[in-house]
Structures are given as C-alpha cells and as structure tokens.
Design an enzyme around this catalytic site. Structure first.
Site, PDB file in Angstrom:
ATOM      1  N   MET A 294      -9.201   8.868   7.301  1.00 28.21           N
ATOM      2  CA  MET A 294      -9.447   9.290   5.910  1.00 28.21           C
ATOM      3  C   MET A 294     -10.533  10.370   5.860  1.00 28.21           C
ATOM      4  O   MET A 294     -11.445  10.331   5.026  1.00 28.21           O
ATOM      5  CB  MET A 294      -9.855   8.082   5.045  1.00 28.21           C
ATOM      6  CG  MET A 294      -8.835   6.952   5.080  1.00 28.21           C
ATOM      7  SD  MET A 294      -9.443   5.404   4.388  1.00 28.21           S
ATOM      8  CE  MET A 294     -10.619   4.879   5.658  1.00 28.21           C
TER       9      MET A 294
ATOM     10  N   ASP B 293       0.828  -1.206   0.000  1.00 22.18           N
ATOM     11  CA  ASP B 293       0.000   0.000   0.000  1.00 22.18           C
ATOM     12  C   ASP B 293       0.859   1.252   0.000  1.00 22.18           C
ATOM     13  O   ASP B 293       2.053   1.211   0.327  1.00 22.18           O
ATOM     14  CB  ASP B 293      -0.878   0.028   1.263  1.00 22.18           C
ATOM     15  CG  ASP B 293      -2.162  -0.769   1.091  1.00 22.18           C
ATOM     16  OD1 ASP B 293      -2.486  -1.139  -0.034  1.00 22.18           O
ATOM     17  OD2 ASP B 293      -2.825  -0.999   2.114  1.00 22.18           O
TER      18      ASP B 293
ATOM     19  N   LYS C 172      -3.102   3.631  -3.169  1.00 23.52           N
ATOM     20  CA  LYS C 172      -4.225   4.489  -3.532  1.00 23.52           C
ATOM     21  C   LYS C 172      -3.992   5.881  -2.967  1.00 23.52           C
ATOM     22  O   LYS C 172      -3.432   6.039  -1.883  1.00 23.52           O
ATOM     23  CB  LYS C 172      -5.533   3.932  -2.964  1.00 23.52           C
ATOM     24  CG  LYS C 172      -5.847   2.495  -3.390  1.00 23.52           C
ATOM     25  CD  LYS C 172      -7.032   1.940  -2.631  1.00 23.52           C
ATOM     26  CE  LYS C 172      -7.289   0.488  -2.987  1.00 23.52           C
ATOM     27  NZ  LYS C 172      -8.397  -0.100  -2.182  1.00 23.52           N
TER      28      LYS C 172
END
Length: 422
Positions: A338, A203, A225
């Site tokens: 997030m 990641d 991402k």
C-alpha cells in the site's frame, strides 16, 4: 438396474466374526471396532496389529483354523483368509445361517459389501462401485478431494447452516486469506469454507470471481476499501461478523492476501472471540511475496538477499524512523505494501537510513490481475517514474538487489552489463 440395496448397518454391541488374520482382515476389524461391534477373530496366525488388539481386550481372538459353526450367533461375517476353499466354506455357512457375509476373496459370492468411505467433517459418503473395490477406492478418493476442495455443495440446509452441537445455536466465522486476487491461489481450505458459507464479507482485493460460484441465497457484504475511501469502518466490519455469527450463520471473511499481514485479521478475531464465537483462521498467499514473484522478483535469493522485511507504505517512514530501525541494509529486501501514495517520501527515508540512491526498486501493479505492470528504477528515480507512468494501487514496492533479477532490468537507464547476479 442394480440387484444391490444400499444399506447401513448398526453393529454396535453385536457379534461380528472375522475369519482371517492378515492385513485385509485387520482393516476390516478397524472399521468394525470404530462402529462399536463385538468382534471375534478366527485365525491360526495374525498380524501384530490384531495381536495387540486382542492383548488389549478389544477383540476376542481364536488362534485356530476356521471350523463350521464359528458363525453361531453372528449378525455379520467377514472372511479374508486368502484361501479360496476356506472363504467359500465361511460364505456357505453364512448362507445357511442367513447371516450377511462380506467375502474379501470373492465379491461375487458375498451377500454384503463394505463400501469405500470418504469422511469430511460430518459428511460421510459411501461408494460401492458395482462390487469392484479398487474402482470404489478411486471414486472415494475423487469424492474426498472434491469435498476437501469445496467443489461439491457442502452447505447445510437453511436454519442448520452454522449451528454446532454445544454452541447454543451460534454460527462460526472463518477469516480466509484469499491471496493476491487470482482464484487459483485461494487455498483448498478456503474454497471449502466458501462452499459452506451463508454469509461472505469480502474485500476489494480478494478473489472476487469466486463469488459467482456461491448459491443465490448466500449473503454477500462488500466492505471493500479504496485509497482514501473507507465506506465501512473496521469497527462496523467487526460488528457485521459478530451479528451474522450470533444469528447462527456460517460466515466467511474473505480478505485479500493473508489475514495477518496488514489485514486486521487480529482485530476481527478478537471481536468474534469476545462475542463467544468459534473462529478459524485460514492463511492466504500474501501479496508481499506473491506479487513480486509474479513479476519475476524473488524476495530472497542466494548470494543476493538473505532476508526481507515487510512494511506498510501508509506510514510516513521519514516521520517514524523507528519503523526502519534495525532493518538490515546489506543483503536484505524491503517490501512496501500500500505504498504508492507515499512512494517518494518512502524512497527518501530509505536513502536517509543508509541505502544508496542507486539501490534497485520496483513497483508491481495489480499482481496477477488484468493490468499487471512492473515499473523498474532505483530509489533515486522510482517515484518520478511511477508518477510519469500513472502507477496506481493496488501495487507492491520492492527495494533491494533482488530487483536486478526482474526481466527487463538490463534496459533500466544506468544498468551495467552483467548486473543480473547468478
């Protein structure tokens, strides 16, 4: 030059005589039984453990002093009586009979030495350390720690890396939580699995610096991402794990934080298991707790917060009130992961569900990273402050009175003297 020949002995089904009944002799017996030896113990008195083994028929016990001739038919002798004259006599008989002898009382007189052994999975390392048993134990412990930590090259040879007996050649997959990005917060188990890996699927927020420690032929698949940009969809990530696992490789899915805290580890686990792969999940230090801690903010604190709730900031809390249903307002911390892009909406939703606009709030950017920064405010001001300062992901939002414990809270506009609870 050493006068010793490193050698392993197959003692399974062979007669081994142990002279002595104390704790040292008992440890030798345990190792011999594990190797399948036919063990005879000669001693007038024995510790309870040896007596129990004799009672269970696992060793043959002669409750008497040693006598010349006791080594008849023995492939190996071990003497550990603690009596120098007796140990010397056993060693002398072994020499006459050309029988190898481990002499626990005098290593210099012995003709065989039992090394200290470190076992990690299928790796066995034996250390003799020049006939110095205490030195050997210290070295063994150091080797074992290095193996456990992944500091030594545990990776198998190509073609044998992921295969396990009985698995039909299939590899293995490990979902490893890498923590908030600092390699020092990666667990020892995680490091060890990385040292064994043929493939690492990584990641963006994992501890990417550890990739520099991998062998040159390790396959690294970057599926990172960024906000609004998911170049590798989750379904494809699942397929990558399965494809490499079924090819017989050792696969590590290196994730930021913990695999099961908004990490979609459950989906990856299900996909691998559906394909018949063995999967190990290694927990990681979740950013929900560690990143606030890096900024000096505990998520719970005696007299301030008795619990905390972790929510994903991707969701529109105002549009999905069920996410906040049942979340306590008093003495409770809310952590949003997030949550930068929806910070203003989240703050309004938290106020709408009963939290005062003056509730302290913090945004911690890039926890443990080179641009770590904390923005302090309240639910009424935090979104505007974050916008003014150009706050960007990755960031963790903390809401609750624990934010008053952060260094610098006293300088927040509107903070009153004594605002930091004890």
């Amino acid at each position: 030059m050493s006068d010793l020949l490193p050698l392993s002995l197959r003692v399974e089904g062979r007669r081994v005589v142990v002279v002595g009944g104390g704790a040292v002799a008992a440890r030798s017996v345990d190792g011999l039984l594990a190797a399948g030896a036919d063990v005879v113990v000669v001693a007038p008195e024995v510790v309870p453990g040896l007596a129990a083994l004799a009672g269970a028929g696992r060793v043959h016990l002669e409750r008497r002093p040693y006598a010349d001739g006791d080594l008849d038919g023995a492939w190996l002798a071990v003497t550990a009586t603690g009596l120098p004259a007796v140990d010397a006599a056993v060693s002398a008989e072994a020499e006459r009979r050309r029988t190898w002898c481990v002499d626990r009382g005098d290593a210099g007189r012995a003709t065989a030495w039992t090394p200290s052994v470190a076992r990690v999975d299928d790796v066995v390392v034996a250390v003799s350390a020049g006939r110095d048993p205490r030195r050997a134990v210290r070295l063994r412990d150091g080797v074992a720690a290095a193996l456990q930590a992944g500091d030594l090259p545990l990776r198998r040879s190509p073609g044998r890396s992921g295969a396990r007996s009985g698995s039909g050649g299939a590899g293995r997959v490990a979902l490893v939580g890498g923590g908030p990005g600092d390699p020092g917060l990666l667990t020892a188990r995680g490091r060890r699995l990385l040292a064994e890996a043929d493939v690492v699927v990584v990641d963006r927020l994992g501890p990417r610096s550890v990739l520099e420690e991998l062998d040159d032929d390790v396959i690294v698949v970057d599926v990172g991402k960024t906000p609004g940009n998911h170049p590798v969809p989750q379904e494809r990530i699942n397929e990558v794990l399965v494809e490499h696992g079924l090819a017989g490789r050792a696969v590590v899915r290196l994730k930021g934080g913990d695999p099961y805290v908004f990490g979609r580890g459950g989906e990856e686990l299900a996909a691998c298991r559906a394909a018949g792969l063995d999967v190990e999940v290694v927990p990681g230090v979740t950013s929900a707790v560690s990143v606030p801690a890096a900024a000096g903010i505990p998520v719970t604190h005696r007299g301030v917060a008795r619990g905390f709730t972790v929510l994903t900031g991707h969701e529109d809390l105002a549009a999905t009130p069920a996410l906040l249903a049942g979340v306590p307002v008093e003495a409770h911390t809310v952590v949003l992961l997030m949550g930068v892009s929806a910070l203003a909406a989240s703050a309004r939703a938290l106020v709408a569900t009963g939290r005062p606009p003056t509730t302290p709030a913090a945004v911690v950017e890039d926890g443990y990273g080179p641009r770590q920064r904390t923005t302090l405010g309240t639910l009424a001001t935090i979104a505007d402050l974050a916008a003014e300062r150009g706050v960007r992901a990755p960031a963790v939002v903390v809401v609750g009175d624990v934010v008053r414990l952060a260094p610098g809270w006293g300088a927040v506009a509107g903070a009153q003297p004594g605002a930091q609870p004890g």
